[in-house]
Design a protein around this motif. Structure first.
Motif, PDB file in Angstrom:
ATOM      1  N   LYS A 119      -9.196   6.532   5.597  1.00 44.59           N
ATOM      2  CA  LYS A 119      -8.851   5.948   6.886  1.00 44.59           C
ATOM      3  C   LYS A 119      -7.348   5.733   7.012  1.00 44.59           C
ATOM      4  N   PRO A 120      -6.728   6.392   7.986  1.00 37.34           N
ATOM      5  CA  PRO A 120      -5.289   6.156   8.206  1.00 37.34           C
ATOM      6  C   PRO A 120      -5.086   4.779   8.833  1.00 37.34           C
ATOM      7  N   ALA A 121      -3.951   4.188   8.537  1.00 34.87           N
ATOM      8  CA  ALA A 121      -3.622   2.885   9.106  1.00 34.87           C
ATOM      9  C   ALA A 121      -3.365   3.024  10.600  1.00 34.87           C
ATOM     10  N   LYS A 122      -3.842   2.041  11.351  1.00 35.78           N
ATOM     11  CA  LYS A 122      -3.637   2.060  12.798  1.00 35.78           C
ATOM     12  C   LYS A 122      -2.761   0.909  13.262  1.00 35.78           C
ATOM     13  N   SER A 123      -2.224   0.167  12.309  1.00 37.35           N
ATOM     14  CA  SER A 123      -1.351  -0.955  12.649  1.00 37.35           C
ATOM     15  C   SER A 123      -0.449  -1.259  11.462  1.00 37.35           C
ATOM     16  N   VAL A 124       0.621  -1.987  11.737  1.00 36.69           N
ATOM     17  CA  VAL A 124       1.512  -2.420  10.662  1.00 36.69           C
ATOM     18  C   VAL A 124       0.739  -3.325   9.711  1.00 36.69           C
ATOM     19  N   GLU A 125      -0.126  -4.152  10.265  1.00 35.10           N
ATOM     20  CA  GLU A 125      -0.931  -5.039   9.433  1.00 35.10           C
ATOM     21  C   GLU A 125      -1.795  -4.241   8.447  1.00 35.10           C
ATOM     22  N   ALA A 126      -2.351  -3.109   8.895  1.00 34.31           N
ATOM     23  CA  ALA A 126      -3.163  -2.266   8.010  1.00 34.31           C
ATOM     24  C   ALA A 126      -2.299  -1.650   6.913  1.00 34.31           C
ATOM     25  N   VAL A 127      -1.063  -1.262   7.252  1.00 34.29           N
ATOM     26  CA  VAL A 127      -0.142  -0.732   6.233  1.00 34.29           C
ATOM     27  C   VAL A 127       0.156  -1.822   5.209  1.00 34.29           C
ATOM     28  N   ILE A 128       0.424  -3.033   5.677  1.00 31.29           N
ATOM     29  CA  ILE A 128       0.682  -4.159   4.776  1.00 31.29           C
ATOM     30  C   ILE A 128      -0.516  -4.391   3.870  1.00 31.29           C
ATOM     31  N   ALA A 129      -1.705  -4.345   4.443  1.00 32.86           N
ATOM     32  CA  ALA A 129      -2.926  -4.559   3.664  1.00 32.86           C
ATOM     33  C   ALA A 129      -3.098  -3.471   2.597  1.00 32.86           C
ATOM     34  N   ASN A 130      -2.882  -2.216   2.985  1.00 29.12           N
ATOM     35  CA  ASN A 130      -2.995  -1.112   2.021  1.00 29.12           C
ATOM     36  C   ASN A 130      -1.976  -1.242   0.893  1.00 29.12           C
ATOM     37  N   LEU A 131      -0.751  -1.595   1.246  1.00 24.38           N
ATOM     38  CA  LEU A 131       0.276  -1.771   0.219  1.00 24.38           C
ATOM     39  C   LEU A 131      -0.031  -2.973  -0.681  1.00 24.38           C
ATOM     40  N   SER A 132      -0.643  -3.999  -0.130  1.00 22.02           N
ATOM     41  CA  SER A 132      -1.033  -5.152  -0.945  1.00 22.02           C
ATOM     42  C   SER A 132      -2.080  -4.761  -1.982  1.00 22.02           C
ATOM     43  N   VAL A 133      -3.002  -3.900  -1.588  1.00 16.26           N
ATOM     44  CA  VAL A 133      -3.991  -3.384  -2.543  1.00 16.26           C
ATOM     45  C   VAL A 133      -3.282  -2.543  -3.608  1.00 16.26           C
ATOM     46  N   ALA A 134      -2.361  -1.684  -3.176  1.00 16.19           N
ATOM     47  CA  ALA A 134      -1.621  -0.850  -4.134  1.00 16.19           C
ATOM     48  C   ALA A 134      -0.854  -1.717  -5.131  1.00 16.19           C
ATOM     49  N   ALA A 135      -0.281  -2.829  -4.655  1.00 21.63           N
ATOM     50  CA  ALA A 135       0.452  -3.727  -5.556  1.00 21.63           C
ATOM     51  C   ALA A 135      -0.462  -4.308  -6.622  1.00 21.63           C
ATOM     52  N   ARG A 136      -1.719  -4.529  -6.282  1.00 15.04           N
ATOM     53  CA  ARG A 136      -2.680  -5.052  -7.257  1.00 15.04           C
ATOM     54  C   ARG A 136      -3.132  -3.971  -8.234  1.00 15.04           C
ATOM     55  N   LEU A 137      -3.158  -2.730  -7.773  1.00 17.42           N
ATOM     56  CA  LEU A 137      -3.612  -1.635  -8.630  1.00 17.42           C
ATOM     57  C   LEU A 137      -2.564  -1.228  -9.663  1.00 17.42           C
ATOM     58  N   ILE A 138      -1.314  -1.522  -9.373  1.00 24.05           N
ATOM     59  CA  ILE A 138      -0.216  -1.176 -10.283  1.00 24.05           C
ATOM     60  C   ILE A 138       0.224  -2.444 -11.005  1.00 24.05           C
ATOM     61  N   PHE A 139       0.036  -2.482 -12.305  1.00 22.93           N
ATOM     62  CA  PHE A 139       0.428  -3.661 -13.081  1.00 22.93           C
ATOM     63  C   PHE A 139       1.940  -3.726 -13.209  1.00 22.93           C
ATOM     64  N   VAL A 140       2.482  -4.904 -12.950  1.00 24.96           N
ATOM     65  CA  VAL A 140       3.924  -5.105 -13.013  1.00 24.96           C
ATOM     66  C   VAL A 140       4.455  -4.788 -14.407  1.00 24.96           C
ATOM     67  N   GLU A 141       3.689  -5.071 -15.457  1.00 27.11           N
ATOM     68  CA  GLU A 141       4.138  -4.780 -16.820  1.00 27.11           C
ATOM     69  C   GLU A 141       4.235  -3.279 -17.098  1.00 27.11           C
ATOM     70  N   ASP A 142       3.371  -2.500 -16.463  1.00 24.02           N
ATOM     71  CA  ASP A 142       3.374  -1.048 -16.676  1.00 24.02           C
ATOM     72  C   ASP A 142       4.446  -0.341 -15.854  1.00 24.02           C
ATOM     73  N   HIS A 143       4.602  -0.757 -14.624  1.00 21.44           N
ATOM     74  CA  HIS A 143       5.537  -0.102 -13.699  1.00 21.44           C
ATOM     75  C   HIS A 143       6.282  -1.151 -12.877  1.00 21.44           C
ATOM     76  N   PRO A 144       7.203  -1.877 -13.503  1.00 21.23           N
ATOM     77  CA  PRO A 144       7.864  -2.966 -12.776  1.00 21.23           C
ATOM     78  C   PRO A 144       8.633  -2.494 -11.546  1.00 21.23           C
ATOM     79  N   GLU A 145       9.250  -1.325 -11.618  1.00 20.98           N
ATOM     80  CA  GLU A 145      10.012  -0.842 -10.474  1.00 20.98           C
ATOM     81  C   GLU A 145       9.086  -0.506  -9.301  1.00 20.98           C
TER      82      GLU A 145
END
Length: 164
Positions: A119-145
């Protein structure tokens, strides 16, 4: 979740989450679903919000499981006990309960991720939500940048969109 069942072997033990990774992973969550009434929420945002809640509960249960397992190992010699002896220990029942919940949450989390992907994002809020999920999927210790870039993008998008 099989590694929970085999934790006596150090090479198959699940990676322990630090308090910092749990807190930093959740740092973007407040930017999601702001300004929407629950009945009018974007379906993409709803999926992401539910996934974030499932993820937070999984992490909480994993921490509880690890603390309980450690206690059982040091106070009850857990891995030296037979299944019958383990069944007699009340804390063992909680360990089994946590295992069951983690299995259910894992299935739900995977289903939510699958539902999000096409599902493509249809709002800025949806982009924020998708990126928030991505932030949880990537561990800060593994890929801090990468983690830092994603969480910053969430904050920037939220600021540009007026916090909505």
């Amino acid at each position: 979740m099989d590694s929970r069942h085999k934790a006596e072997s150090a090479d198959v033990r699940e990676r322990q989450l630090s308090r910092r990774s749990v807190l930093s992973g959740g740092s973007a969550a407040p930017f999601i679903n702001q300004g929407h009434a629950p009945g009018n929420a974007d379906p993409a945002v709803t999926l992401c919000t539910r996934w974030l809640a499932v993820d937070a509960e999984q992490r909480r249960l994993q921490l509880e499981w690890g603390m309980l397992e450690g206690w059982l190992m040091t106070k009850r010699s857990w891995y030296k006990l037979s299944p019958e002896q383990r069944a007699e220990i009340p804390e063992g029942a909680r360990l089994a309960e946590i295992d069951s919940w983690l299995d259910v949450l894992e299935v739900e989390g995977h289903a939510l991720l699958e539902a999000m992907r096409p599902k493509p994002a249809k709002s800025v809020e949806a982009v924020i939500a998708n990126l928030s999920v991505a932030a949880r999927l990537i561990f800060v210790e593994d890929h801090p940048e990468a983690h830092g870039l994603i969480t910053r993008a969430v904050r920037d998008l939220a600021a540009f969109s007026g916090g909505k």
